[in-house]
Design a protein around this motif. Structure first.
Motif, short mmCIF file in Angstrom:
data_model
loop_
_atom_site.label_atom_id
_atom_site.label_comp_id
_atom_site.label_asym_id
_atom_site.label_seq_id
_atom_site.Cartn_x
_atom_site.Cartn_y
_atom_site.Cartn_z
N GLU A 184 -27.19 7.05 -0.37
CA GLU A 184 -26.58 8.23 -0.97
C GLU A 184 -26.78 8.25 -2.48
O GLU A 184 -25.86 8.52 -3.27
N LEU A 185 -28.01 8.00 -2.89
CA LEU A 185 -28.33 7.88 -4.31
C LEU A 185 -28.08 9.17 -5.07
O LEU A 185 -27.67 9.14 -6.24
N THR A 186 -28.35 10.31 -4.43
CA THR A 186 -28.16 11.58 -5.14
C THR A 186 -26.72 11.74 -5.58
O THR A 186 -26.44 12.09 -6.74
N ARG A 187 -25.78 11.48 -4.69
CA ARG A 187 -24.37 11.60 -5.05
C ARG A 187 -24.00 10.57 -6.12
O ARG A 187 -23.25 10.86 -7.06
N ILE A 188 -24.54 9.35 -6.00
CA ILE A 188 -24.20 8.29 -6.96
C ILE A 188 -24.68 8.65 -8.36
O ILE A 188 -23.91 8.56 -9.34
N PHE A 189 -25.93 9.09 -8.51
CA PHE A 189 -26.38 9.38 -9.88
C PHE A 189 -25.83 10.71 -10.39
O PHE A 189 -25.50 10.83 -11.57
N ALA B 129 0.85 -1.20 0.00
CA ALA B 129 0.00 0.00 0.00
C ALA B 129 0.88 1.24 0.00
O ALA B 129 1.89 1.31 0.71
N ASP B 130 0.49 2.25 -0.80
CA ASP B 130 1.26 3.50 -0.86
C ASP B 130 0.96 4.40 0.32
O ASP B 130 1.82 5.20 0.72
N ALA B 131 -0.24 4.32 0.86
CA ALA B 131 -0.60 5.12 2.04
C ALA B 131 -1.75 4.43 2.76
O ALA B 131 -2.60 3.80 2.12
N ALA B 132 -1.77 4.58 4.08
CA ALA B 132 -2.81 3.97 4.90
C ALA B 132 -3.42 5.03 5.81
O ALA B 132 -2.69 5.86 6.38
N PHE B 133 -4.74 5.00 5.94
CA PHE B 133 -5.46 6.05 6.65
C PHE B 133 -6.41 5.45 7.67
O PHE B 133 -6.85 4.31 7.54
N GLU B 134 -6.74 6.26 8.68
CA GLU B 134 -7.81 5.89 9.60
C GLU B 134 -9.10 5.71 8.82
O GLU B 134 -9.34 6.40 7.83
N THR B 135 -9.95 4.80 9.27
CA THR B 135 -11.25 4.61 8.63
C THR B 135 -12.02 5.93 8.62
O THR B 135 -12.14 6.59 9.65
N GLY B 136 -12.48 6.31 7.43
CA GLY B 136 -13.26 7.53 7.29
C GLY B 136 -12.45 8.79 7.06
O GLY B 136 -13.03 9.87 6.86
N ALA B 137 -11.11 8.71 7.07
CA ALA B 137 -10.27 9.90 6.92
C ALA B 137 -10.37 10.46 5.50
O ALA B 137 -10.55 9.71 4.53
N ARG B 138 -10.21 11.77 5.38
CA ARG B 138 -10.19 12.41 4.08
C ARG B 138 -8.92 12.00 3.33
O ARG B 138 -7.81 12.04 3.88
N LEU B 139 -9.06 11.61 2.07
CA LEU B 139 -7.92 11.17 1.27
C LEU B 139 -7.25 12.36 0.59
O LEU B 139 -7.87 13.41 0.41
N ALA C 29 -20.26 0.46 7.68
CA ALA C 29 -19.32 1.32 8.39
C ALA C 29 -18.49 2.19 7.46
O ALA C 29 -18.00 3.25 7.88
N THR C 30 -18.30 1.79 6.21
CA THR C 30 -17.42 2.54 5.30
C THR C 30 -18.12 3.02 4.03
O THR C 30 -17.50 3.71 3.22
N TRP C 31 -19.39 2.67 3.85
CA TRP C 31 -20.05 2.97 2.58
C TRP C 31 -20.04 4.46 2.25
O TRP C 31 -19.70 4.86 1.13
N SER C 32 -20.40 5.31 3.20
CA SER C 32 -20.45 6.74 2.93
C SER C 32 -19.07 7.27 2.53
O SER C 32 -18.94 8.08 1.61
N HIS C 33 -18.04 6.79 3.20
CA HIS C 33 -16.67 7.19 2.87
C HIS C 33 -16.30 6.75 1.46
O HIS C 33 -15.65 7.49 0.71
N SER C 34 -16.73 5.54 1.07
CA SER C 34 -16.44 5.06 -0.28
C SER C 34 -17.09 5.95 -1.33
O SER C 34 -16.46 6.33 -2.33
N VAL C 35 -18.36 6.31 -1.10
CA VAL C 35 -19.08 7.15 -2.07
C VAL C 35 -18.44 8.53 -2.17
O VAL C 35 -18.33 9.09 -3.28
N LYS C 36 -17.98 9.07 -1.06
CA LYS C 36 -17.37 10.40 -1.06
C LYS C 36 -15.95 10.39 -1.62
O LYS C 36 -15.43 11.44 -2.05
N SER C 37 -15.29 9.22 -1.62
CA SER C 37 -13.87 9.15 -2.00
C SER C 37 -13.65 8.86 -3.47
O SER C 37 -12.55 9.12 -3.98
N VAL C 38 -14.64 8.31 -4.17
CA VAL C 38 -14.44 7.94 -5.57
C VAL C 38 -14.70 9.15 -6.46
O VAL C 38 -15.57 9.98 -6.17
#
Length: 333
Positions: free
Chosen positions: A262-267, A209-219, A233-242
């Motif tokens: 979080e359908l609004t962000r997804i679509f 891994a190139d970098a490791a972060f606390e769960t939920g941390a801003r990338l 536990a991580t779904w919202s962070h996944s949607v915000k990070s991609v």
């Protein structure tokens, strides 16, 4: 023969239904091969089976296990080089293409309809037997059929990433996530991981891994794709990070499968969400070549004798592992 099996199902207390004991050896079937198992790894699928997910009580006793490495018991005439005594690994999806079963049979994984791999002898359709990568031990090879195949398919089929892309892998430490880190690093991707554990974050960077972060941390920046196996536990962070137009590839939900969608962000951001269960036989063949060519070695957290299966299962159920937990199947005297 000695085997690890589900004696029943109990959603609240799955390990209460786990047994280690003697069961009948499987009967020979046309177009199936017998393998004397040397090593099998423990997966969350085994815990779910004991809970009754994908396995009903009236199907028990059922031998558990969805992957293994061992020794082929008899020649496979149409598979060049696969002779009795060859060390092999197994593709354990059955019913995907009619190999060894009637055409149109519903897809299952060993231990759902057909007996699993945690026994002295197991069976798979002959088309599902592959030579063990020469660079791996039998313990290492026993991790490939479920976690590593899932990780390979998540990365290169579901997420469709390319060298130079940036990945986020949620939940460092599990079998799929450690495999995904190693595969992604070897393929030339930038790899971010998350974990609540400082120890697991450090271990993840030690395997690529190139970098490791606390769960939920801003990338530092948006990623091209996310590997998601944690769930709520991580779904919202996944949607915000991609990034917009990126992909979230999902293979599990160990913390629950009912997060806010979080359908609004997804679509609005054209995010693609793609489910994945293990992978195709062709993916498995490519994975084996990749592992050998790149000299990749799966991370083994711990190994146990077959008699100590309850301890191994408890370790996986509690989740404090980094890599795979393996069972050694010693032949009866």
């Amino acid at each position: 023969m000695k085997a690890v099996y589900a004696a029943g199902t109990d959603y609240a207390d799955p390990l209460s239904k786990l047994r280690v004991g003697e069961l009948e050896e499987p009967q020979n079937k046309p177009f199936w091969s017998n393998i004397r198992v040397a090593s099998a790894s423990v997966n969350h699928h085994d815990i779910w089976s004991l809970q009754g997910v994908g396995l009903s009580a009236d199907q028990t006793p059922m031998i558990l296990g969805t992957d293994a490495a061992g020794v082929l018991e008899e020649d496979i005439p149409v598979r060049k080089g696969l002779k009795a005594g060859s060390e092999v690994v197994l593709y354990t999806f059955v019913g995907t293409d009619g190999a060894g079963v009637m055409p149109g049979e519903r897809r299952t994984i060993l231990s759902e309809k057909y007996a699993g791999t945690m026994a002295e002898i197991t069976q798979v359709p002959s088309a599902n037997v592959f030579a063990k990568p020469a660079n791996l031990s039998l313990d290492e090879a026993a991790t490939l059929g479920t976690s590593w195949l899932t990780a390979y398919s998540l990365l290169f089929t579901s997420a469709n990433v390319k060298p130079g892309d940036t990945m986020l892998i949620q939940g460092a430490g599990g079998g799929v996530s450690t495999a995904a880190v190693q595969l992604a690093h070897a393929a030339g991707l930038e790899v971010f991981v998350t974990s609540r554990s400082e120890r697991k974050r450090a271990l993840a960077t030690s395997i690529g891994a190139d970098a490791a972060f606390e769960t939920g941390a801003r990338l530092p920046r948006k990623v091209d794709a996310v590997i998601e196996s944690v769930g709520a536990a991580t779904w919202s962070h996944s949607v915000k990070s991609v990034r917009p137009g990126g992909t979230i590839a999902i293979c599990g939900a160990t913390t629950g499968d009912q997060p806010r969608a979080e359908l609004t962000r997804i679509f609005f951001q054209d995010i693609r969400v793609q489910g994945n269960t293990m992978g195709s036989r062709e993916d498995f063949a490519r994975l084996l070549r990749f592992v050998e060519h790149a000299d990749l070695h799966p991370v083994i957290d711990s190994a146990y004798a077959l008699a100590d299966a309850p301890t191994a299962f408890r370790r996986v159920a509690e989740g404090d592992v980094f890599g795979k937990v393996v069972l050694h199947i010693e032949p009866s005297k």
